[in-house]
Design an enzyme around this catalytic site. Sequence first.
Site, PDB file in Angstrom:
ATOM      1  N   CYS A   1      54.880   9.204  25.585  1.00 35.57           N
ATOM      2  CA  CYS A   1      55.631  10.396  24.689  1.00 35.57           C
ATOM      3  C   CYS A   1      56.868   9.833  24.172  1.00 35.57           C
ATOM      4  O   CYS A   1      57.546  10.775  23.568  1.00 35.57           O
ATOM      5  CB  CYS A   1      55.724  11.538  25.654  1.00 35.57           C
TER       6      CYS A   1
ATOM      7  N   CYS B   1      55.227  28.108   7.795  1.00 35.72           N
ATOM      8  CA  CYS B   1      55.689  29.225   8.506  1.00 35.72           C
ATOM      9  C   CYS B   1      57.174  29.701   7.927  1.00 35.72           C
ATOM     10  O   CYS B   1      57.734  28.889   7.725  1.00 35.72           O
ATOM     11  CB  CYS B   1      55.978  28.789  10.077  1.00 35.72           C
TER      12      CYS B   1
ATOM     13  N   GLN C   1      49.099  18.726  29.480  1.00 41.89           N
ATOM     14  CA  GLN C   1      49.099  18.309  27.933  1.00 41.89           C
ATOM     15  C   GLN C   1      49.192  19.748  27.188  1.00 41.89           C
ATOM     16  O   GLN C   1      48.404  20.686  27.651  1.00 41.89           O
ATOM     17  CB  GLN C   1      47.996  17.455  27.548  1.00 41.89           C
TER      18      GLN C   1
ATOM     19  N   ASP D   1      51.131   6.765  32.343  1.00 37.93           N
ATOM     20  CA  ASP D   1      51.485   7.758  31.415  1.00 37.93           C
ATOM     21  C   ASP D   1      52.661   8.306  31.916  1.00 37.93           C
ATOM     22  O   ASP D   1      52.947   9.436  32.468  1.00 37.93           O
ATOM     23  CB  ASP D   1      50.339   8.798  31.381  1.00 37.93           C
TER      24      ASP D   1
ATOM     25  N   CYS E   1      64.127  28.195  12.879  1.00 39.47           N
ATOM     26  CA  CYS E   1      63.566  28.099  14.375  1.00 39.47           C
ATOM     27  C   CYS E   1      63.611  26.242  14.399  1.00 39.47           C
ATOM     28  O   CYS E   1      63.256  25.570  13.654  1.00 39.47           O
ATOM     29  CB  CYS E   1      62.294  28.794  14.427  1.00 39.47           C
TER      30      CYS E   1
ATOM     31  N   CYS F   1      54.714  32.272  15.603  1.00 39.89           N
ATOM     32  CA  CYS F   1      54.715  30.958  15.756  1.00 39.89           C
ATOM     33  C   CYS F   1      53.460  30.331  15.551  1.00 39.89           C
ATOM     34  O   CYS F   1      52.385  30.774  16.115  1.00 39.89           O
ATOM     35  CB  CYS F   1      55.151  30.423  16.971  1.00 39.89           C
TER      36      CYS F   1
ATOM     37  N   CYS G   1      59.825  23.290  15.126  1.00 41.97           N
ATOM     38  CA  CYS G   1      59.178  22.359  14.170  1.00 41.97           C
ATOM     39  C   CYS G   1      60.057  21.588  13.255  1.00 41.97           C
ATOM     40  O   CYS G   1      61.365  22.289  13.061  1.00 41.97           O
ATOM     41  CB  CYS G   1      58.367  22.940  13.469  1.00 41.97           C
TER      42      CYS G   1
ATOM     43  N   PHE H   1      52.114   7.566  37.613  1.00 48.68           N
ATOM     44  CA  PHE H   1      52.631   8.916  36.812  1.00 48.68           C
ATOM     45  C   PHE H   1      51.279   9.819  36.567  1.00 48.68           C
ATOM     46  O   PHE H   1      51.135  10.279  35.534  1.00 48.68           O
ATOM     47  CB  PHE H   1      53.466   8.603  35.547  1.00 48.68           C
TER      48      PHE H   1
END
Length: 440
Positions: free
Chosen positions: A397, A76, A273, A371, A82, A164, A85, A302
């Site tokens: 996460c 990209c 997700q 989770d 940006c 994007c 990422c 959760f």
Amino acid sequence: MAHKKKLPLEPVTVTIESLSHDGRGVSHVNGKVVFIDEALPGETLDFVYTDSRRDYAEGKVVELHDRNPHRVEPACRHFGSCGGCSFQHVDDAEQIHFKEELLRDQFRRIGKVEIPQIWEALTGPHWGYRRKARMGVKWVAKKGRVLVGFRERRNPFLAEIDSCKVMHPLVGENLLALGEMIAGLTIKDKIPQIEVAIGDNECVLAVRVLEPPTDADKQRLREYAAKLGVTICLQPKGPDSIVPLDGAAEVMPSYSLVEQGVKFNFRPAMFTQVNYEINQKMVTRALAALELNRDDRVLDLFCGLGNFTLPLATLAGHVVGVEGDLPLVNHARENARLNNLQNVEFHAADLSKDVKDQPWSKQKFTKVLLDPSRAGASEVLHNFKHWQPERIVYVSCNPSTLARDAGILVNELGYKLVKAGVMDMFPQTAHVESIALFVK
């Protein structure tokens, strides 16, 4: 007012020693650690300072002398400005390898636990995978255009991007057109963000409006929605205020887990997700690891809108889902009814507080799935002494809180870590989604 010390302007030559947990190159200059964007281990390069604090500094690469063999050209052209990422300069296989090593290292350092077996990484599409996002919107009078997208790297300003590559192409390839459409509205400077929610067959754009659009504005929004095949909603206040442009029935995108035969409706601002392919593989892996049968009573902590709870209910005897957000709990109940699953119940409870007096918590459970958010689950773990589950699957996460909680499960509660691994939920970013299996 504290005056910011002038940064040295001359480039400095260093060799990169390692990667930090957020994917930046680490080096030392005069004994002080420097984090350098887009730098990879083993590379000798020139960098310039972008910030300097008492105990660390930050910089960006100006010239490479030696390249790491895993370095690739970012796909990209907005990469670097940006902030969406941080990893496009690393080949896909090495991104996974880095995340696995990070997971190993965090378990060892924070949890004092060795991972006996690394689970094969779950991978999916590397581009165009993102189906949920909150994008910033800004009318820039000087440029005569509306910017739509993400913030600049290490800056509060919106990056000037026209596409994007990680967003679902329906939105990611249409940011310019979206900005142009908004630039033609009378309220173009009264729209701070757009919530994107893409289901299996519907793309919803919930536009945050600080002032109501005029009839002409609504017509322009309607035409854009029809041309692109998307549904536009307005959000005058908080996430609960999202309504369709024409005040019709509530908009409910949906997604299905085909392997388990379960379908979920969700409201645009609800947590789901972001990567559907990985989510399907993740649910399938979690169910397999729990080795479920009809005698099992399973606790899903959760649980959100039931992403794991409902699939669990297709295999287990009874499932209890617990979640802190009451609207999500009510929604999970709706989804259970939608799928005609009667062996599942949901409860609202703040899992960062003591839950041992809650009626559901007094029961015993053979298996537990959890989770949690980035903060992890340490407060709820001491209840495992009472519940006595024989198998635990922990989806995370944030590897550092997973590592901390793994330390509690293994070193204090007597569980054995069987395996852990990464799931490539967010390719091209340093974000690590992981899963671990513990057995009594």
